[in-house]
Design an enzyme around this catalytic site. Structure first.
Site, PDB file in Angstrom:
ATOM      1  N   ASP A 126       0.810  -1.217   0.000  1.00 10.41           N
ATOM      2  CA  ASP A 126       0.000   0.000   0.000  1.00 10.41           C
ATOM      3  C   ASP A 126       0.843   1.266   0.000  1.00 10.41           C
ATOM      4  O   ASP A 126       0.667   2.151  -0.821  1.00 10.41           O
ATOM      5  CB  ASP A 126      -0.927   0.069   1.229  1.00 10.41           C
ATOM      6  CG  ASP A 126      -1.909  -1.098   1.275  1.00 10.41           C
ATOM      7  OD1 ASP A 126      -1.668  -2.101   0.582  1.00 10.41           O
ATOM      8  OD2 ASP A 126      -2.899  -0.982   2.004  1.00 10.41           O
ATOM      9  N   ARG A 164      -0.348   4.615  17.913  1.00 12.88           N
ATOM     10  CA  ARG A 164      -0.693   5.564  16.839  1.00 12.88           C
ATOM     11  C   ARG A 164      -0.418   7.027  17.175  1.00 12.88           C
ATOM     12  O   ARG A 164       0.112   7.755  16.339  1.00 12.88           O
ATOM     13  CB  ARG A 164      -2.152   5.390  16.406  1.00 12.88           C
ATOM     14  CG  ARG A 164      -2.499   4.023  15.801  1.00 12.88           C
ATOM     15  CD  ARG A 164      -1.511   3.554  14.796  1.00 12.88           C
ATOM     16  NE  ARG A 164      -1.983   2.436  14.000  1.00 12.88           N
ATOM     17  CZ  ARG A 164      -1.208   1.735  13.186  1.00 12.88           C
ATOM     18  NH1 ARG A 164       0.077   2.023  13.069  1.00 12.88           N
ATOM     19  NH2 ARG A 164      -1.701   0.742  12.476  1.00 12.88           N
ATOM     20  N   ASP A 209      -7.523   3.531  12.748  1.00 15.83           N
ATOM     21  CA  ASP A 209      -6.176   4.090  12.703  1.00 15.83           C
ATOM     22  C   ASP A 209      -6.114   5.454  12.008  1.00 15.83           C
ATOM     23  O   ASP A 209      -5.358   6.320  12.419  1.00 15.83           O
ATOM     24  CB  ASP A 209      -5.221   3.094  12.037  1.00 15.83           C
ATOM     25  CG  ASP A 209      -5.018   1.860  12.897  1.00 15.83           C
ATOM     26  OD1 ASP A 209      -4.944   2.020  14.131  1.00 15.83           O
ATOM     27  OD2 ASP A 209      -4.938   0.741  12.364  1.00 15.83           O
ATOM     28  N   SER A 248      -5.167  -8.834   7.884  1.00 17.32           N
ATOM     29  CA  SER A 248      -4.325  -7.660   8.085  1.00 17.32           C
ATOM     30  C   SER A 248      -3.640  -7.753   9.450  1.00 17.32           C
ATOM     31  O   SER A 248      -4.253  -8.133  10.445  1.00 17.32           O
ATOM     32  CB  SER A 248      -5.205  -6.410   7.994  1.00 17.32           C
ATOM     33  OG  SER A 248      -4.647  -5.352   8.721  1.00 17.32           O
TER      34      SER A 248
HETATM   35  N1  ARG Z   1      -8.929  -3.142  15.975  1.00 16.74           N
HETATM   36  C1  ARG Z   1      -7.696  -2.772  16.576  1.00 16.74           C
HETATM   37  C2  ARG Z   1      -7.686  -1.304  16.873  1.00 16.74           C
HETATM   38  O1  ARG Z   1      -8.476  -0.586  16.346  1.00 16.74           O
HETATM   39  C3  ARG Z   1      -6.514  -3.187  15.710  1.00 16.74           C
HETATM   40  C4  ARG Z   1      -6.299  -2.387  14.482  1.00 16.74           C
HETATM   41  C5  ARG Z   1      -5.234  -2.984  13.619  1.00 16.74           C
HETATM   42  N2  ARG Z   1      -4.844  -2.078  12.575  1.00 16.74           N
HETATM   43  C6  ARG Z   1      -4.338  -2.473  11.431  1.00 16.74           C
HETATM   44  N3  ARG Z   1      -4.026  -1.518  10.572  1.00 16.74           N
HETATM   45  N4  ARG Z   1      -4.169  -3.720  11.100  1.00 16.74           N
HETATM   46  O2  ARG Z   1      -6.878  -0.833  17.629  1.00 16.74           O
END
Ligand code: ARG
Length: 404
Positions: free
Chosen positions: A15, A96, A125, A177
């Site tokens: 990506d 993050r 995210d 993912s």
């Molecule tokens: N659902 C979790 C959260 O919102 C994990 C997110 C994982 N992010 C990713 N880009 N794979 O914190």
């Protein structure tokens, strides 16, 4: 005229490789790639510099933010007791804001006018990155290609990459993912989207299955000073090393797997699988010590704060006055959270073995059923009469009504 610069949160995956080219074509930007080392592992970091430049970035910054992540983010989170929806230890969410902060710092350093990231338009995210940017530098423009371009899937990205001759990583498509750092690894999407389906055994990376864990329990002691862990089995560790060591020990015993259908910030429910081996033990031990040292009202009040704190982290509201204010409260509560918790680790379980603390409020003389000096059992009668007065009044009223 010099081109405008954009700072891109770069991972080296498909990506973000495609995004480098896309930003050049769509916006004519000069691309400054930024990769945060959050403990995702050397395989994800190797060769990144060369890859970024080959893909078209003009420079790349690889920032090791692991110590800062542990000291200023993870430890306060542990002290807060934050757990999202009763299960999720917030491994992705906690990293993050700090990544966002680094993006802003580098943007300011290189004179970039925009920040770009590869988070999709449905997830949490994007919100977390962008809240960090907004809070720290509201003048930076934010570009989220996944919300702008017409690519719908991975194969659209691959086609674009071939068309534009972008060198893309030749990794096999993963059936889900993944996001990994020193605190946890998360898996979502793809084949995991069916909540009725158990994940494959091969998916897990940080923990073994509890049924495959050693048949002998392992004894582990964790020592804290003012809510900060500093030793394992009496041996001192810096906070980062301590977490890494805990991950190793916990993973071996199958501790820290979580499977959760969670409420995302954007409204939908999503199914996630997490491995947070060391974190699970650390949170457990810290809570154990708090239960041993904090007074009742502080401990109970702190439980309500933990819910809010978890929400703030999950929602990306780290750089906010409320979080800072709650930190003030939490810091005060940690003054006496000093001591050692002994644990037994056994096939996915954490069992308390013992606790010691110079500050414990547990007083064997008080709890005992034997006679003692501080506590006159006769006093209990008055307490029960007064504290129970509303019950008595209500019952008398009900009786009176029933008679009429
Ligand atoms: N659902 C979790 C959260 O919102 C994990 C997110 C994982 N992010 C990713 N880009 N794979 O914190």
């Amino acid at each position: 005229m010099a081109k405008e610069k954009v700072v891109l949160a770069y991972s080296g995956g498909l990506d973000t490789s495609v995004i480098v080219k896309w930003l050049q074509e769509e916006y004519g930007y000069d691309i400054v790639a930024v990769t945060a080392d959050v403990g995702q592992g050397s395989s994800e970091l190797e060769g990144l510099e060369e890859k970024a430049i080959k893909t078209g970035a003009s420079e790349i910054y690889i920032e090791d933010i692991r110590e800062e992540l542990v000291t200023d983010y993870i430890i306060p989170m542990v002290q807060s007791g934050a757990v999202y929806e009763g299960k999720y230890l917030l491994g992705t969410a906690i990293a993050r804001p700090l990544i966002g902060k680094k993006l802003v710092e580098i943007a300011e350093k290189v004179g970039a006018t925009a920040i770009a990231h590869g988070a999709t338009g449905k997830g949490n995210d994007q919100v977390r990155f962008e809240f960090a940017v907004k809070a720290l530098n509201p003048h930076l423009k934010i570009i989220a290609p996944w919300r702008e371009w017409d690519f719908k899937s991975r194969s659209d990205c691959i086609n674009y990459a071939y068309e534009k001759q972008i060198p893309i990583p030749v990794t096999a498509e993963k059936p889900y993912s993944i996001d990994r750092n020193l605190w946890h690894i998360s898996f979502e999407g793809g084949i995991l989207e069916d909540p009725a389906r158990e994940p494959d055994k091969e998916m897990f990376r940080l923990t073994c299955a509890p049924e495959d864990a050693p048949d002998d329990p392992e004894i582990l002691s964790i020592s804290f000073e003012k809510g900060v862990p500093y030793a394992l089995n009496g041996k001192k560790y810096g906070p980062l090393e301590l977490i890494l060591e805990l991950n190793r020990i916990a993973g071996k015993h199958g501790i820290g797997r979580i499977d959760l259908v969670e409420n995302r910030l954007l409204g939908m429910k999503s199914r996630g699988i997490y491995e947070t081996p060391g974190g699970t033990i650390l949170m457990f031990a810290h809570r154990e010590l708090e239960q041993y040292t904090l007074d009742r009202e502080t401990y109970h009040y702190k439980e309500t704060i933990a819910l809010k704190y978890a929400e703030l982290i999950y929602y990306g509201l780290w750089f906010t006055p409320l979080r800072e204010a709650l930190d003030g409260f939490i810091r005060t509560t940690q003054e006496t959270v000093t001591g050692t918790i002994d644990l037994k680790l056994y096939k996915g379980n954490i069992i308390v073995k013992g606790r010691t603390s110079p500050y414990t409020l547990y007083n064997p003389d008080m709890a005992t059923f034997e006679a003692d000096e501080l506590f006159d059992q006769k006093d209990a009668q008055g307490f029960i009469n007064l504290y129970g007065l509303p019950l008595t009044v209500k019952a008398l009223m009900d009786k009176k009504k029933a008679m009429n």
